[in-house]
Design an enzyme around this catalytic site. Structure first.
Site, PDB file in Angstrom:
ATOM      1  N   ALA A   1       0.724  -0.443  -8.566  1.00  0.00           N
ATOM      2  CA  ALA A   1       1.941  -0.923  -9.235  1.00  0.00           C
ATOM      3  C   ALA A   1       1.699  -1.534 -10.607  1.00  0.00           C
ATOM      4  O   ALA A   1       2.577  -2.215 -11.134  1.00  0.00           O
ATOM      5  CB  ALA A   1       2.643  -1.949  -8.336  1.00  0.00           C
ATOM      6  N   SER A   2       0.553  -1.286 -11.200  1.00  0.00           N
ATOM      7  CA  SER A   2       0.267  -1.925 -12.485  1.00  0.00           C
ATOM      8  C   SER A   2       0.956  -1.239 -13.660  1.00  0.00           C
ATOM      9  O   SER A   2       1.128  -1.834 -14.719  1.00  0.00           O
ATOM     10  CB  SER A   2      -1.244  -1.975 -12.730  1.00  0.00           C
ATOM     11  OG  SER A   2      -1.782  -0.667 -12.759  1.00  0.00           O
ATOM     12  N   ARG A   3       1.346   0.022 -13.487  1.00  0.00           N
ATOM     13  CA  ARG A   3       1.958   0.750 -14.608  1.00  0.00           C
ATOM     14  C   ARG A   3       2.846   1.876 -14.086  1.00  0.00           C
ATOM     15  O   ARG A   3       2.901   2.135 -12.892  1.00  0.00           O
ATOM     16  CB  ARG A   3       0.874   1.316 -15.534  1.00  0.00           C
ATOM     17  CG  ARG A   3      -0.148   2.183 -14.846  1.00  0.00           C
ATOM     18  CD  ARG A   3      -1.425   2.349 -15.672  1.00  0.00           C
ATOM     19  NE  ARG A   3      -2.450   3.079 -14.921  1.00  0.00           N
ATOM     20  CZ  ARG A   3      -2.625   4.388 -14.962  1.00  0.00           C
ATOM     21  NH1 ARG A   3      -1.835   5.126 -15.702  1.00  0.00           N
ATOM     22  NH2 ARG A   3      -3.575   4.968 -14.263  1.00  0.00           N
TER      23      ARG A   3
ATOM     24  N   VAL B   1      -7.124   1.599  -2.408  1.00  0.00           N
ATOM     25  CA  VAL B   1      -6.450   2.017  -1.175  1.00  0.00           C
ATOM     26  C   VAL B   1      -7.227   3.088  -0.412  1.00  0.00           C
ATOM     27  O   VAL B   1      -6.996   3.290   0.780  1.00  0.00           O
ATOM     28  CB  VAL B   1      -5.004   2.493  -1.440  1.00  0.00           C
ATOM     29  CG1 VAL B   1      -4.158   1.348  -1.987  1.00  0.00           C
ATOM     30  CG2 VAL B   1      -4.973   3.706  -2.364  1.00  0.00           C
TER      31      VAL B   1
ATOM     32  N   ASN C   1       2.590   4.223  -3.415  1.00  0.00           N
ATOM     33  CA  ASN C   1       2.739   4.844  -4.734  1.00  0.00           C
ATOM     34  C   ASN C   1       1.412   5.211  -5.386  1.00  0.00           C
ATOM     35  O   ASN C   1       1.369   6.110  -6.230  1.00  0.00           O
ATOM     36  CB  ASN C   1       3.513   3.875  -5.651  1.00  0.00           C
ATOM     37  CG  ASN C   1       3.478   4.299  -7.097  1.00  0.00           C
ATOM     38  OD1 ASN C   1       4.151   5.252  -7.502  1.00  0.00           O
ATOM     39  ND2 ASN C   1       2.685   3.602  -7.909  1.00  0.00           N
TER      40      ASN C   1
ATOM     41  N   SER D   1       5.523  14.543  -4.961  1.00  0.00           N
ATOM     42  CA  SER D   1       5.771  15.194  -6.250  1.00  0.00           C
ATOM     43  C   SER D   1       6.486  16.516  -5.999  1.00  0.00           C
ATOM     44  O   SER D   1       6.355  17.107  -4.917  1.00  0.00           O
ATOM     45  CB  SER D   1       4.430  15.465  -6.947  1.00  0.00           C
ATOM     46  OG  SER D   1       4.593  16.361  -8.033  1.00  0.00           O
TER      47      SER D   1
ATOM     48  N   TYR E   1      -4.151  18.642  -6.559  1.00  0.00           N
ATOM     49  CA  TYR E   1      -3.059  17.669  -6.634  1.00  0.00           C
ATOM     50  C   TYR E   1      -1.876  18.139  -5.789  1.00  0.00           C
ATOM     51  O   TYR E   1      -1.322  17.378  -4.990  1.00  0.00           O
ATOM     52  CB  TYR E   1      -2.636  17.482  -8.088  1.00  0.00           C
ATOM     53  CG  TYR E   1      -1.476  16.525  -8.283  1.00  0.00           C
ATOM     54  CD1 TYR E   1      -1.659  15.149  -8.166  1.00  0.00           C
ATOM     55  CD2 TYR E   1      -0.190  16.997  -8.574  1.00  0.00           C
ATOM     56  CE1 TYR E   1      -0.590  14.279  -8.340  1.00  0.00           C
ATOM     57  CE2 TYR E   1       0.871  16.131  -8.754  1.00  0.00           C
ATOM     58  CZ  TYR E   1       0.666  14.766  -8.629  1.00  0.00           C
ATOM     59  OH  TYR E   1       1.715  13.894  -8.796  1.00  0.00           O
TER      60      TYR E   1
ATOM     61  N   LYS F   1      -0.261  16.323  -2.417  1.00  0.00           N
ATOM     62  CA  LYS F   1       1.132  15.864  -2.383  1.00  0.00           C
ATOM     63  C   LYS F   1       1.939  16.592  -1.306  1.00  0.00           C
ATOM     64  O   LYS F   1       2.898  16.040  -0.757  1.00  0.00           O
ATOM     65  CB  LYS F   1       1.770  16.027  -3.767  1.00  0.00           C
ATOM     66  CG  LYS F   1       1.220  15.061  -4.807  1.00  0.00           C
ATOM     67  CD  LYS F   1       1.396  13.594  -4.388  1.00  0.00           C
ATOM     68  CE  LYS F   1       1.034  12.627  -5.477  1.00  0.00           C
ATOM     69  NZ  LYS F   1       1.267  11.203  -5.091  1.00  0.00           N
TER      70      LYS F   1
ATOM     71  N   ILE G   1       8.170  13.167 -15.119  1.00  0.00           N
ATOM     72  CA  ILE G   1       8.573  11.804 -15.466  1.00  0.00           C
ATOM     73  C   ILE G   1       7.743  11.300 -16.649  1.00  0.00           C
ATOM     74  O   ILE G   1       6.558  11.606 -16.758  1.00  0.00           O
ATOM     75  CB  ILE G   1       8.363  10.846 -14.263  1.00  0.00           C
ATOM     76  CG1 ILE G   1       9.061  11.396 -13.008  1.00  0.00           C
ATOM     77  CG2 ILE G   1       8.862   9.442 -14.585  1.00  0.00           C
ATOM     78  CD1 ILE G   1      10.567  11.523 -13.104  1.00  0.00           C
TER      79      ILE G   1
END
Length: 238
Positions: free
Chosen positions: A9-11, A55, A81, A133, A146, A150, A179
């Site tokens: 959650a830092s960015r 994590v 996230n 995603s 990736y 996902k 995004i």
């Protein structure tokens, strides 16, 4: 007051999700791994708690949840996230890169969810929201590892929703389209224009678009939703 833990959650999407939960009266816990300075600035801005943990490492996650249990009892809402991405031809992907992708994007969710569940099951309530995603739905050329990771998140979400429903716990998935985040920073203006042209709404999304979707699922409005994949993508994937 409900407690929400947002991993990574830092960015980007994670940071905006932390902001919108804080604005709506939740107790927010910000998890980060490497971006300490950004996480500390955000925590100060929001009056949120902050915990460093990788994590993908079970021991890190166990320590994080032990701290959360001591301070808050547990988490009512878990937003999985944290994730990594990489663009690379399949023939060039190394075994280490494949393993790293799944360690963070899939095993990270496994570790955090396992640690969060005892509190939720005891309370007979809880919300787990996993970030996937659109490439987990459709696949993306030059992002096979990736996309595969996902897609695994989507399968995990649907299966776990069936298993946890009787315990009053919902499990849902948000699958963002393109995004405006650091993950898109390497794209040229030409690439961005092409992506906009491919999107019926004619624009790419913002972290706020995703954060609002996560907040909805965490709120009372999402109480009868479980095992679902909601994809804010401007119509790129329908």
């Amino acid at each position: 007051m409900k407690t929400v833990l947002i991993t990574g959650a830092s960015r980007g999407i994670g940071a905006q999700t932390a902001r919108i939960f804080a604005e709506n009266g939740y107790r927010v816990i910000i998890n980060y791994n490497k971006s300490k300075d950004a996480a500390e600035v955000l925590a100060k801005e929001l009056g949120a708690s902050i915990i460093c943990a990788d994590v993908s490492q079970k021991s890190d996650v166990e320590l994080m949840f032990s701290q959360i249990q001591n301070e808050f009892g547990g988490v009512d809402i878990l937003v999985n996230n944290a994730g990594i991405a990489q663009a690379k031809m399949f023939t060039d992907i190394t075994e280490e890169e494949w393993d790293d992708m799944f360690s963070v994007n899939v095993k990270g969710i496994f570790n955090c969810t396992k640690a969060a569940l005892p509190y939720m099951i005891h309370k007979k309530s809880g919300k787990i929201i996993n970030i996937s995603s659109i490439w987990g739905i459709t696949g993306a050329s030059c992002e096979v590892h990736y996309s595969a990771s996902k897609a695994a998140v989507i399968g995990l979400t649907k299966a776990l929703a069936k298993e946890l429903g009787p315990s009053g716990i919902t499990v849902n998935c948000v699958a963002p389209g393109v995004i405006e985040t650091d993950m898109c920073a390497s794209l040229s203006q030409e690439d961005i224009s092409a992506l906009k042209d491919e999107t019926p709404l004619g624009c790419i999304g913002t972290p706020d678009d995703i954060a609002k979707t996560v907040l909805f699922l965490a709120s009372g409005g999402g109480d009868f939703l479980t095992g679902q994949v909601i994809s804010p993508n401007g119509g790129m994937v329908i």
